[in-house]
Design a protein around this motif. Structure first.
Motif, PDB file in Angstrom:
ATOM      1  N   UNK A 114       0.837  -1.211   0.000  1.00 56.04           N
ATOM      2  CA  UNK A 114       0.000   0.000   0.000  1.00 56.04           C
ATOM      3  C   UNK A 114       0.873   1.263   0.000  1.00 56.04           C
ATOM      4  N   UNK A 115       1.829   1.311   0.890  1.00 61.47           N
ATOM      5  CA  UNK A 115       2.676   2.504   1.002  1.00 61.47           C
ATOM      6  C   UNK A 115       3.531   2.676  -0.247  1.00 61.47           C
ATOM      7  N   UNK A 116       4.082   1.592  -0.761  1.00 66.97           N
ATOM      8  CA  UNK A 116       4.942   1.684  -1.941  1.00 66.97           C
ATOM      9  C   UNK A 116       4.181   2.246  -3.139  1.00 66.97           C
ATOM     10  N   UNK A 117       2.934   1.837  -3.299  1.00 64.64           N
ATOM     11  CA  UNK A 117       2.153   2.329  -4.434  1.00 64.64           C
ATOM     12  C   UNK A 117       1.926   3.831  -4.350  1.00 64.64           C
ATOM     13  N   UNK A 118       1.522   4.313  -3.187  1.00 62.96           N
ATOM     14  CA  UNK A 118       1.159   5.720  -3.074  1.00 62.96           C
ATOM     15  C   UNK A 118       2.382   6.635  -2.969  1.00 62.96           C
ATOM     16  N   UNK A 119       3.343   6.244  -2.177  1.00 64.09           N
ATOM     17  CA  UNK A 119       4.546   7.065  -2.057  1.00 64.09           C
ATOM     18  C   UNK A 119       5.357   6.993  -3.353  1.00 64.09           C
ATOM     19  N   UNK A 120       5.441   5.794  -3.938  1.00 65.54           N
ATOM     20  CA  UNK A 120       6.171   5.658  -5.196  1.00 65.54           C
ATOM     21  C   UNK A 120       5.573   6.508  -6.299  1.00 65.54           C
ATOM     22  N   UNK A 121       4.250   6.538  -6.378  1.00 68.19           N
ATOM     23  CA  UNK A 121       3.595   7.377  -7.385  1.00 68.19           C
ATOM     24  C   UNK A 121       3.957   8.839  -7.187  1.00 68.19           C
ATOM     25  N   UNK A 122       3.911   9.309  -5.950  1.00 71.14           N
ATOM     26  CA  UNK A 122       4.223  10.708  -5.674  1.00 71.14           C
ATOM     27  C   UNK A 122       5.656  11.058  -6.015  1.00 71.14           C
ATOM     28  N   UNK A 123       6.571  10.176  -5.691  1.00 69.92           N
ATOM     29  CA  UNK A 123       7.990  10.435  -5.988  1.00 69.92           C
ATOM     30  C   UNK A 123       8.213  10.528  -7.492  1.00 69.92           C
ATOM     31  N   UNK A 124       7.604   9.616  -8.246  1.00 74.68           N
ATOM     32  CA  UNK A 124       7.761   9.636  -9.705  1.00 74.68           C
ATOM     33  C   UNK A 124       7.177  10.913 -10.296  1.00 74.68           C
ATOM     34  N   UNK A 125       5.978  11.288  -9.870  1.00 74.13           N
ATOM     35  CA  UNK A 125       5.342  12.479 -10.434  1.00 74.13           C
ATOM     36  C   UNK A 125       6.130  13.747 -10.099  1.00 74.13           C
ATOM     37  N   UNK A 126       6.566  13.882  -8.874  1.00 76.75           N
ATOM     38  CA  UNK A 126       7.350  15.064  -8.498  1.00 76.75           C
ATOM     39  C   UNK A 126       8.649  15.122  -9.297  1.00 76.75           C
ATOM     40  N   UNK A 127       9.183  13.965  -9.658  1.00 78.29           N
ATOM     41  CA  UNK A 127      10.448  13.913 -10.390  1.00 78.29           C
ATOM     42  C   UNK A 127      10.289  14.244 -11.870  1.00 78.29           C
ATOM     43  N   UNK A 128       9.185  13.776 -12.489  1.00 81.48           N
ATOM     44  CA  UNK A 128       9.074  13.912 -13.946  1.00 81.48           C
ATOM     45  C   UNK A 128       8.284  15.127 -14.392  1.00 81.48           C
ATOM     46  N   UNK A 129       7.417  15.670 -13.539  1.00 79.73           N
ATOM     47  CA  UNK A 129       6.608  16.816 -13.948  1.00 79.73           C
ATOM     48  C   UNK A 129       7.449  18.079 -14.005  1.00 79.73           C
ATOM     49  N   UNK A 130       7.196  18.900 -15.003  1.00 79.80           N
ATOM     50  CA  UNK A 130       7.933  20.154 -15.159  1.00 79.80           C
ATOM     51  C   UNK A 130       7.097  21.370 -14.783  1.00 79.80           C
ATOM     52  N   UNK A 131       5.793  21.223 -14.873  1.00 81.08           N
ATOM     53  CA  UNK A 131       4.904  22.316 -14.499  1.00 81.08           C
ATOM     54  C   UNK A 131       4.919  22.505 -12.983  1.00 81.08           C
ATOM     55  N   UNK A 132       5.087  23.743 -12.546  1.00 81.96           N
ATOM     56  CA  UNK A 132       5.076  24.031 -11.114  1.00 81.96           C
ATOM     57  C   UNK A 132       3.737  23.666 -10.495  1.00 81.96           C
ATOM     58  N   UNK A 133       2.655  23.979 -11.198  1.00 83.22           N
ATOM     59  CA  UNK A 133       1.321  23.680 -10.685  1.00 83.22           C
ATOM     60  C   UNK A 133       1.115  22.183 -10.520  1.00 83.22           C
ATOM     61  N   UNK A 134       1.463  21.415 -11.554  1.00 83.36           N
ATOM     62  CA  UNK A 134       1.273  19.967 -11.497  1.00 83.36           C
ATOM     63  C   UNK A 134       2.192  19.330 -10.464  1.00 83.36           C
ATOM     64  N   UNK A 135       3.428  19.808 -10.381  1.00 82.09           N
ATOM     65  CA  UNK A 135       4.362  19.233  -9.414  1.00 82.09           C
ATOM     66  C   UNK A 135       3.915  19.537  -7.975  1.00 82.09           C
ATOM     67  N   UNK A 136       3.385  20.741  -7.767  1.00 79.27           N
ATOM     68  CA  UNK A 136       2.885  21.086  -6.433  1.00 79.27           C
ATOM     69  C   UNK A 136       1.695  20.222  -6.061  1.00 79.27           C
ATOM     70  N   UNK A 137       0.827  19.964  -7.015  1.00 75.05           N
ATOM     71  CA  UNK A 137      -0.322  19.082  -6.773  1.00 75.05           C
ATOM     72  C   UNK A 137       0.164  17.709  -6.340  1.00 75.05           C
ATOM     73  N   UNK A 138       1.120  17.149  -7.066  1.00 75.32           N
ATOM     74  CA  UNK A 138       1.648  15.831  -6.724  1.00 75.32           C
ATOM     75  C   UNK A 138       2.330  15.844  -5.364  1.00 75.32           C
ATOM     76  N   UNK A 139       3.004  16.948  -5.034  1.00 71.45           N
ATOM     77  CA  UNK A 139       3.714  17.046  -3.755  1.00 71.45           C
ATOM     78  C   UNK A 139       2.738  17.033  -2.586  1.00 71.45           C
ATOM     79  N   UNK A 140       1.564  17.635  -2.770  1.00 73.33           N
ATOM     80  CA  UNK A 140       0.556  17.622  -1.699  1.00 73.33           C
ATOM     81  C   UNK A 140       0.132  16.190  -1.390  1.00 73.33           C
ATOM     82  N   UNK A 141      -0.166  15.427  -2.429  1.00 71.60           N
ATOM     83  CA  UNK A 141      -0.567  14.036  -2.240  1.00 71.60           C
ATOM     84  C   UNK A 141       0.566  13.260  -1.563  1.00 71.60           C
TER      85      UNK A 141
END
Length: 394
Positions: A114-141
């Motif tokens: 459970x933790x790997x799925x949710x934390x892993x998703x957030x780490x990947x999104x924060x790493x690959x997104x370039x938009x500040x808005x989208x990256x901030x959204x992912x960082x909140x999750x």
């Protein structure tokens, strides 16, 4: 071109609303999860067994719900998103496999998956997104899933009610933080306008999952009767399970296509924020009903204990409450007829101790049929587009 456009990961407004084949494959893992949940509930019809299963089902459901939101906001045709869906497919299978023993020897597997799925998703999104808005959204999750993740992992090292307490607190954090729009230090909460970007894809995904969940009402009784001696009462209980599935389906889909599309057109933010909670109640209703039929087919005659009555009647009640609450959250309306039939369920439940289990399930079928007939009458008189009671916001 905006940063979002350059990344190619954000779903565009003209993207197809149909679910991808990978999303549909992802859903298959939940057939096993729901089936195992119903069978586990049938094995332990006790308050302890029920509350423990509730925590696990809430975790499994939240994984699906967050993934549906992910593919509605991001482009599921892009390789990073597909990789995340594939990873969550594996994680979901592990959740389903470990769920029956999550409070014993496989708690470590359930929690880490459970933790790997949710934390892993957030780490990947924060790493690959370039938009500040989208990256901030992912960082909140990510921020909130890390907090709850600490409690999930901590639960591995304790047993019994200590594990239950930590995991119950963890899943509560997941649900409450989402309801509060993930308030995060430094960046605040998810802006309401981001929820308003929900597409028809999200509504379709919820409809698809509910239809998939209803398969649990067919699969569990089929497995039970296939392993039992065929008798007239067992066959009758099996037929009642089939009828109940059709009635649930009719109650959910009555105006559902237009209902969900109207919701997305009028209040897309509401469906995005509240559909996970109301559909959870409907899923729980299906799971409980399947467990009830598992028990009834195994022993269709004799007396009906109070615990079994709670399961048999609780399933339809939860389903009706979830369907009614969803309609209320979107349109601030309530169907008077459905509330009336729900009251009937409550009033007749105590008398069920005098009936054999197969007749108790027949009683719930009669109530569900009454709801379907009420819906049909309203539709015939041209009232299906307007619910019975309208509760305006102040």
């Amino acid at each position: 071109m905006t940063d979002e456009g350059r990344t190619g990961l954000i779903r565009s407004s003209d993207a197809p609303e149909r679910a991808t084949l990978l999303e549909l494959l992802f859903d298959v893992a939940y057939v096993a999860a729901l089936t195992l949940t119903s069978m586990r509930l049938a094995e332990e019809v006790t308050p302890t067994g029920a509350v423990r299963l509730l925590v696990l089902v809430m975790a499994i459901w939240w994984t699906w719900s967050i993934t549906a939101l992910l593919t509605d906001f991001y482009n599921p045709e892009r390789l990073p998103i597909q990789a995340m869906i594939a990873g969550k497919l594996l994680g979901s299978i592990l959740l389903a496999a470990s769920m029956p023993h999550a409070f014993s020897n496989l708690g470590w597997l359930f929690a880490t998956a459970y933790v790997a799925m949710h934390v892993g998703r957030g780490v990947v999104l924060v790493s690959v997104l370039r938009s500040t808005t989208a990256r901030t959204r992912a960082a909140r999750f990510l921020f909130w899933f890390v907090i709850s993740g600490v409690l999930w992992i901590a639960g591995i090292f304790v047993e019994g009610w200590d594990r239950f307490g930590l995991w119950a607190l963890a899943i509560t954090i997941d649900y409450v933080s989402a309801a509060l729009r993930y308030p995060t230090p430094m960046v605040g909460r998810v802006p309401l306008e981001q929820y308003e970007k929900a597409s028809g894809h999200l509504g379709e995904r919820y409809q698809q999952f509910l239809i998939l969940a209803l398969g649990d009402l067919l699969l569990v009784p089929t497995l039970r009767i296939g392993a039992s001696e065929f008798t007239a009462l067992r066959v009758a209980a099996f037929v009642l399970a089939f009828v109940t599935t059709l009635l649930f389906w009719q109650i959910y889909v009555f105006r559902a296509g237009a209902f969900l599309q109207m919701a997305l057109d009028v209040r897309p933010g509401r469906i995005t924020r509240w559909a996970p909670y109301t559909h959870l109640l409907m899923v729980l209703g299906v799971v409980a009903s399947a467990a009830g039929f598992d028990l009834v087919i195994d022993r269709p005659d004799g007396s009906t204990p109070a615990g079994l009555i709670c399961v048999i009647f609780g399933g339809p009640a939860l389903f009706l409450i979830g369907r009614t609450a969803f309609e209320y959250e979107v349109f601030r309306t309530v169907s008077r007829a459905r509330l009336g039939w729900l009251l009937v369920l409550v009033l007749v439940a105590p008398a069920m101790v005098f009936l054999p289990p197969v007749l108790v399930t027949a009683t719930t079928c009669v109530v569900l049929l009454g709801i379907v007939v009420s819906d049909a009458v309203r539709a015939h008189h041209g009232m299906s587009a307007t619910p019975d009671v309208s509760l305006r916001e102040g």
